[in-house]
Design a protein around this motif. Structure first.
Motif, mmCIF file in Angstrom:
data_model
loop_
_atom_site.group_PDB
_atom_site.id
_atom_site.type_symbol
_atom_site.label_atom_id
_atom_site.label_comp_id
_atom_site.label_asym_id
_atom_site.label_seq_id
_atom_site.Cartn_x
_atom_site.Cartn_y
_atom_site.Cartn_z
ATOM 1 N N SER A 443 40.345 39.048 41.145
ATOM 2 C CA SER A 443 39.415 40.160 41.576
ATOM 3 C C SER A 443 39.415 41.133 40.491
ATOM 4 N N ASN A 444 40.076 41.125 39.253
ATOM 5 C CA ASN A 444 39.990 42.056 38.290
ATOM 6 C C ASN A 444 39.817 41.415 36.845
ATOM 7 N N ILE A 445 39.374 40.418 36.840
ATOM 8 C CA ILE A 445 38.981 39.813 35.449
ATOM 9 C C ILE A 445 37.568 39.720 35.065
ATOM 10 N N TYR A 446 36.647 39.925 36.236
ATOM 11 C CA TYR A 446 35.047 39.989 35.895
ATOM 12 C C TYR A 446 34.736 41.440 36.403
ATOM 13 N N HIS A 447 34.165 41.910 35.329
ATOM 14 C CA HIS A 447 33.559 43.243 35.204
ATOM 15 C C HIS A 447 32.200 43.531 35.065
ATOM 16 N N ALA A 448 31.686 44.543 35.546
ATOM 17 C CA ALA A 448 30.159 44.818 35.302
ATOM 18 C C ALA A 448 30.046 44.993 34.012
ATOM 19 N N LYS A 449 30.721 45.686 33.337
ATOM 20 C CA LYS A 449 30.449 45.799 31.697
ATOM 21 C C LYS A 449 30.672 44.798 30.858
ATOM 22 N N ASP A 450 31.054 43.710 31.449
ATOM 23 C CA ASP A 450 31.008 42.315 30.391
ATOM 24 C C ASP A 450 29.755 41.492 30.963
ATOM 25 N N LYS A 451 28.960 41.870 31.775
ATOM 26 C CA LYS A 451 27.788 40.960 31.911
ATOM 27 C C LYS A 451 27.052 40.951 30.877
ATOM 28 N N PRO A 452 25.946 40.075 30.545
ATOM 29 C CA PRO A 452 26.092 38.892 31.510
ATOM 30 C C PRO A 452 26.917 37.644 31.246
ATOM 31 N N ARG A 453 27.562 37.515 30.023
ATOM 32 C CA ARG A 453 28.257 36.385 29.660
ATOM 33 C C ARG A 453 29.722 36.482 30.176
ATOM 34 N N PHE A 454 30.394 37.595 30.621
ATOM 35 C CA PHE A 454 31.504 37.554 31.133
ATOM 36 C C PHE A 454 32.603 36.846 30.556
ATOM 37 N N ILE A 455 32.726 37.030 28.983
ATOM 38 C CA ILE A 455 33.514 36.292 28.328
ATOM 39 C C ILE A 455 35.081 36.239 28.726
ATOM 40 N N MET A 456 35.441 37.698 28.813
ATOM 41 C CA MET A 456 36.846 37.859 29.335
ATOM 42 C C MET A 456 37.319 37.215 30.471
ATOM 43 N N GLY A 457 36.505 37.369 31.619
ATOM 44 C CA GLY A 457 36.801 36.556 32.706
ATOM 45 C C GLY A 457 36.830 35.348 32.580
ATOM 46 N N HIS A 458 36.001 34.417 31.816
ATOM 47 C CA HIS A 458 36.123 33.214 31.561
ATOM 48 C C HIS A 458 37.031 32.674 30.917
ATOM 49 N N ALA A 459 37.703 33.542 29.814
ATOM 50 C CA ALA A 459 38.844 33.115 29.007
ATOM 51 C C ALA A 459 40.082 33.198 29.733
#
Length: 517
Positions: A443-459
């Motif tokens: 719930s906390n690894i995908y953030h709006a600030k990381d769009k559109p690639r969401f690199i942190m969440g995917h990592a």
């Protein structure tokens, strides 16, 4: 070795229309259910059980997964904007669900052992349906946060309860296929969620309510209606199931008690030629079995593997619409694009489960699932959506094909390796309960600030998947070591002084129990 006293039983042989009954003294623990009740067609009985048990459970879980995941669909329809959510408030509302969900899973399974499934499961379902309906009326962050807390609390008992409940009907080698049939409802729920959200969102303005509110209200009302019907559709346990004949009930009870975790008596163990024995499964309650689950090393290794699966699972179910909408697709198309992913994943889940049960192995299939996850997330993290959005879509597609078949696999694997009815109930609730904290991470690894690639969440997803692979390899190595050590002890006669009752009390720690891997 002290053996179980012989019992006088009626042995029935059926040939054509002739029935021969003879009374003879036999050790019933050495007879399979088919030998005890040869007039019962086992395959026909399993089909009857499947038709009466699995569809109802699948519908219940479909609604459960639909209700917990529809917030992702509601969000791209304007939830965060209309409720003035700022910063990480939306993520906090996702997180609190999993905290209450995890805390209440073990207590719920303890209650399930006291109340009948046909009573307890519909009660908690009505409760979460009411919460879901009221969620459509919240006016800000506080209301949404509190509603998600109670949704997690009331939904907590369904999955671990059903996972345990199935072990009271099916043997180890039959579990994953039924778990997959049941859990495939989760992937179908994902497809329905996108389709329903697409249609319901068009109610925007009806009753002066936004479209996303109607998603919660209508889906919550459906849950309450189905819950009321489930009071009459759910069966409890084989010994009280009205859809079974008396002999079919005895057949199911015998196969679970004597066939569930023991090896066949015709098998021998190594050089000594010592015959294996049937060890009936223990069904006692008590604190010692409660603590035995908490102290079992395998549960904690399974937890790490569970995180390697459940974090990507919730990453997909909660954020897939968001990820797709950031590939340049409008919200309505993003909702619809989730449908083929979930439908294909559900088909793969059932196919994999069929073959996993057929060959009696879990780990090789789960390893392939984890490799699919690695490939899928690697494609997503290495691609710029502005250049090749199709590659990212293909990546999450491949990841879904890995994660949805893996989930029933890991749950079945642990249930196969826990013996003793009460220990299994607590152990599975503990495993799923603590394991679902992975949803809080997701719930906390995908953030709006990381769009559109969401690199942190995917990592982060890739990190959890890697931990899962390490845990799986450790489990397989450990299980093989323990099985070999037990076989050696049997050959050396170390356990000859143990009675059948003492072995039964030991559950999966008894030397004749073999861990599956």
């Amino acid at each position: 070795m002290e053996t179980k006293p012989e019992s006088s039983v009626s042995y029935i042989e059926v040939k054509d229309t002739t029935v021969t009954i003879t009374d003879e003294k036999v050790d019933v623990s050495k007879l399979t259910a088919s030998e005890m009740y040869p007039d019962v067609d086992e395959k026909k009985l399993l089909r009857k059980m499947d038709l009466h048990i699995v569809p109802t459970l699948a519908v219940l879980y479909l609604l459960s997964f639909l209700d917990r995941g529809n917030i992702g669909n509601a969000n791209i329809e304007g939830l965060s904007t209309d409720l003035n959510l700022v910063g990480n408030q939306y993520n906090l509302c996702l997180t609190i669900f999993f905290i209450s969900y995890c805390v209440f899973e073990v207590p719920s399974n303890a209650v399930l052992k006291v109340l009948r499934p046909s009573i307890w499961l519909p009660i908690i379902m009505i409760c979460w349906g009411v919460v879901m309906t009221l969620m459509g009326l919240v006016q800000g962050f506080t209301g949404l946060f509190v509603a998600r807390f109670f949704l997690g609390m009331t939904e907590a008992g369904l999955f671990p309860g059903v996972a345990y409940y199935l072990t009271q009907w099916y043997r180890r080698g039959e579990m994953q296929f039924r778990q997959a049939m049941f859990f495939s409802a989760a992937s179908i729920a994902g497809a329905f969620s996108g389709l329903l959200a697409f249609g319901i969102a068009k109610m925007d303005g009806v009753g002066n309510l936004e479209g996303w509110r109607w998603i919660f209200i209508l889906e919550g009302l459906v849950t309450v209606i189905v819950a009321a019907a489930s009071f009459f559709l759910l069966y409890d346990y084989p010994d009280t199931a009205k859809f079974l004949t008396e002999r079919e009930r005895l057949f199911v009870i015998h196969r679970l008690k004597y066939d569930h975790n023991a090896t066949k008596p015709s098998e021998t163990d190594g050089e000594s030629g010592r015959t294996h024995i049937f060890v009936p499964e223990n069904d006692e309650h008590g604190w010692k079995y409660f603590w035995a689950a908490f102290k079992d090393w395998q549960i904690y290794l399974h937890l790490i593997l569970y995180y390697g699966i459940v974090v990507p699972l919730y990453g997909i179910s909660l954020f897939l619409p968001t990820i797709l909408s950031n590939l340049g697709y409008v919200s309505s198309k993003a909702q619809l694009m989730t449908i083929p992913i979930y439908i294909t994943a559900s088909v793969f889940s059932v196919i994999q489960a069929f073959f996993s049960d057929r060959v009696g192995l879990r780990s090789p299939f789960i390893l392939v699932n984890l490799i699919f996850l690695l490939v899928g997330y690697a494609m997503a993290i290495s691609t710029n959506p502005a250049d090749k959005p199709g590659v990212i879509y293909a990546g999450v597609y491949i990841a879904a094909l890995g994660v949805y078949p893996a989930f029933p696999g890991i749950v079945s694997w642990l249930s196969n390796n826990l013996s003793g009815s009460y220990k299994r109930a607590i152990g599975m609730a503990l495993h799923i309960g603590i394991g679902n904290f992975g949803g809080a991470f997701a719930s906390n690894i995908y953030h709006a600030k990381d769009k559109p690639r969401f690199i942190m969440g995917h990592a982060i997803e890739l990190g959890f998947i890697s931990l899962g692979i390490i845990s799986l390899l450790t489990l397989v190595t450990s299980y093989r070591f323990v099985n070999n050590r037990r076989a050696k002890g049997i050959r050396e006669g170390k356990y000859d002084n143990l009675t059948i009752d003492e072995l039964s009390q030991m559950g999966d720690k008894n030397p004749y129990f073999r861990y599956r891997y």
